[in-house]
Design a protein around this motif. Structure first.
Motif, PDB file in Angstrom:
ATOM      1  N   ALA A  71      -9.427 -23.090 -27.134  1.00  0.00           N
ATOM      2  CA  ALA A  71     -10.097 -23.247 -28.057  1.00  0.00           C
ATOM      3  C   ALA A  71     -11.132 -24.374 -28.217  1.00  0.00           C
ATOM      4  CB  ALA A  71      -9.183 -23.133 -29.571  1.00  0.00           C
ATOM      5  N   MET A  75     -14.379 -23.786 -30.315  1.00  0.00           N
ATOM      6  CA  MET A  75     -13.907 -23.064 -31.466  1.00  0.00           C
ATOM      7  C   MET A  75     -12.938 -23.389 -32.116  1.00  0.00           C
ATOM      8  SD  MET A  75     -12.901 -18.571 -31.605  1.00  0.00           S
ATOM      9  CE  MET A  75     -14.594 -18.228 -31.057  1.00  0.00           C
ATOM     10  N   ASP A  76     -13.152 -23.260 -33.491  1.00  0.00           N
ATOM     11  CA  ASP A  76     -11.775 -23.591 -34.319  1.00  0.00           C
ATOM     12  C   ASP A  76     -10.590 -23.009 -34.007  1.00  0.00           C
ATOM     13  OD1 ASP A  76     -10.779 -24.830 -37.221  1.00  0.00           O
ATOM     14  OD2 ASP A  76     -10.331 -22.768 -37.268  1.00  0.00           O
ATOM     15  N   ARG A  77      -9.410 -23.713 -33.910  1.00  0.00           N
ATOM     16  CA  ARG A  77      -8.172 -23.210 -33.089  1.00  0.00           C
ATOM     17  C   ARG A  77      -7.664 -21.915 -33.911  1.00  0.00           C
ATOM     18  NH1 ARG A  77      -2.921 -22.643 -33.285  1.00  0.00           N
ATOM     19  NH2 ARG A  77      -1.793 -22.890 -31.177  1.00  0.00           N
ATOM     20  N   GLU A  78      -7.666 -22.081 -35.367  1.00  0.00           N
ATOM     21  CA  GLU A  78      -7.274 -20.676 -36.319  1.00  0.00           C
ATOM     22  C   GLU A  78      -8.140 -19.507 -36.022  1.00  0.00           C
ATOM     23  OE1 GLU A  78      -4.488 -20.640 -37.545  1.00  0.00           O
ATOM     24  OE2 GLU A  78      -4.083 -22.699 -36.646  1.00  0.00           O
ATOM     25  N   LYS A  79      -9.580 -19.872 -35.881  1.00  0.00           N
ATOM     26  CA  LYS A  79     -10.643 -18.710 -35.570  1.00  0.00           C
ATOM     27  C   LYS A  79     -10.067 -18.214 -34.251  1.00  0.00           C
ATOM     28  CE  LYS A  79     -14.370 -16.351 -35.997  1.00  0.00           C
ATOM     29  NZ  LYS A  79     -14.203 -15.225 -36.494  1.00  0.00           N
ATOM     30  N   TYR A  80      -9.825 -19.012 -33.227  1.00  0.00           N
ATOM     31  CA  TYR A  80      -9.566 -18.331 -31.828  1.00  0.00           C
ATOM     32  C   TYR A  80      -8.299 -17.605 -32.155  1.00  0.00           C
ATOM     33  CZ  TYR A  80      -8.841 -18.445 -26.972  1.00  0.00           C
ATOM     34  OH  TYR A  80      -8.519 -18.402 -25.726  1.00  0.00           O
ATOM     35  N   GLU A 114      -7.254 -16.021 -34.376  1.00  0.00           N
ATOM     36  CA  GLU A 114      -7.578 -14.701 -35.100  1.00  0.00           C
ATOM     37  C   GLU A 114      -8.231 -13.668 -34.271  1.00  0.00           C
ATOM     38  OE1 GLU A 114      -8.281 -12.004 -38.142  1.00  0.00           O
ATOM     39  OE2 GLU A 114      -7.062 -13.653 -38.243  1.00  0.00           O
ATOM     40  N   GLU A 115      -9.283 -14.433 -33.301  1.00  0.00           N
ATOM     41  CA  GLU A 115      -9.923 -13.515 -32.182  1.00  0.00           C
ATOM     42  C   GLU A 115      -8.759 -12.959 -31.134  1.00  0.00           C
ATOM     43  OE1 GLU A 115     -13.172 -12.396 -32.019  1.00  0.00           O
ATOM     44  OE2 GLU A 115     -13.451 -12.987 -34.066  1.00  0.00           O
ATOM     45  N   ASN A 170      -7.130  -9.859 -32.903  1.00  0.00           N
ATOM     46  CA  ASN A 170      -7.935  -8.927 -32.944  1.00  0.00           C
ATOM     47  C   ASN A 170      -8.045  -8.096 -31.595  1.00  0.00           C
ATOM     48  OD1 ASN A 170      -8.270  -9.140 -35.818  1.00  0.00           O
ATOM     49  ND2 ASN A 170     -10.241 -10.326 -35.647  1.00  0.00           N
ATOM     50  N   SER A 172     -10.787  -3.052 -35.329  1.00  0.00           N
ATOM     51  CA  SER A 172     -11.201  -3.802 -33.714  1.00  0.00           C
ATOM     52  C   SER A 172     -11.353  -2.868 -32.569  1.00  0.00           C
ATOM     53  CB  SER A 172     -10.209  -5.012 -33.288  1.00  0.00           C
ATOM     54  OG  SER A 172      -8.882  -4.363 -33.211  1.00  0.00           O
TER      55      SER A 172
END
Length: 89
Positions: free
Chosen positions: A56, A61-66, A68-69, A72, A80
């Motif tokens: 991340a 990229m923000d770790r939490e967003k990473y 989440e990706e 998905n 997805s």
């Protein structure tokens, strides 16, 4: 432990079918195991919490967003489906 098993057709070889199993304890952000098989061979690996944080940070990229990706892309859901591509090399 939770597990998912998904059939994937990588863009690198769309005629072949692979099976991807992902297993984790609490959530993907604490690390997970992978098993990839083409029904002739199987490959396994683990991704640690530190690996996730490092990746991340590397892509800024923000770790939490990473996480989440990752969720998905690796744990297929209807919303997805078709959104992510896999390349086997």
């Amino acid at each position: 432990m939770e597990k998912t098993l998904n059939r994937i057709h990588p863009v690198s070889d769309p005629e072949r079918t692979y099976f991807l199993q992902v297993s984790w304890e609490k959530d993907l952000g604490t690390g997970f195991g992978l098993l990839l098989s083409d029904c002739q061979c199987a490959w396994t690996g683990t991704v640690s919490e530190a690996d996730i944080s490092r990746e991340a940070a590397d892509i800024e990229m923000d770790r939490e967003k990473y996480v989440e990706e990752l969720r998905n892309s690796l744990i297929a859901r209807e919303e997805s489906a078709g959104k992510y591509n896999f390349v086997i090399s």
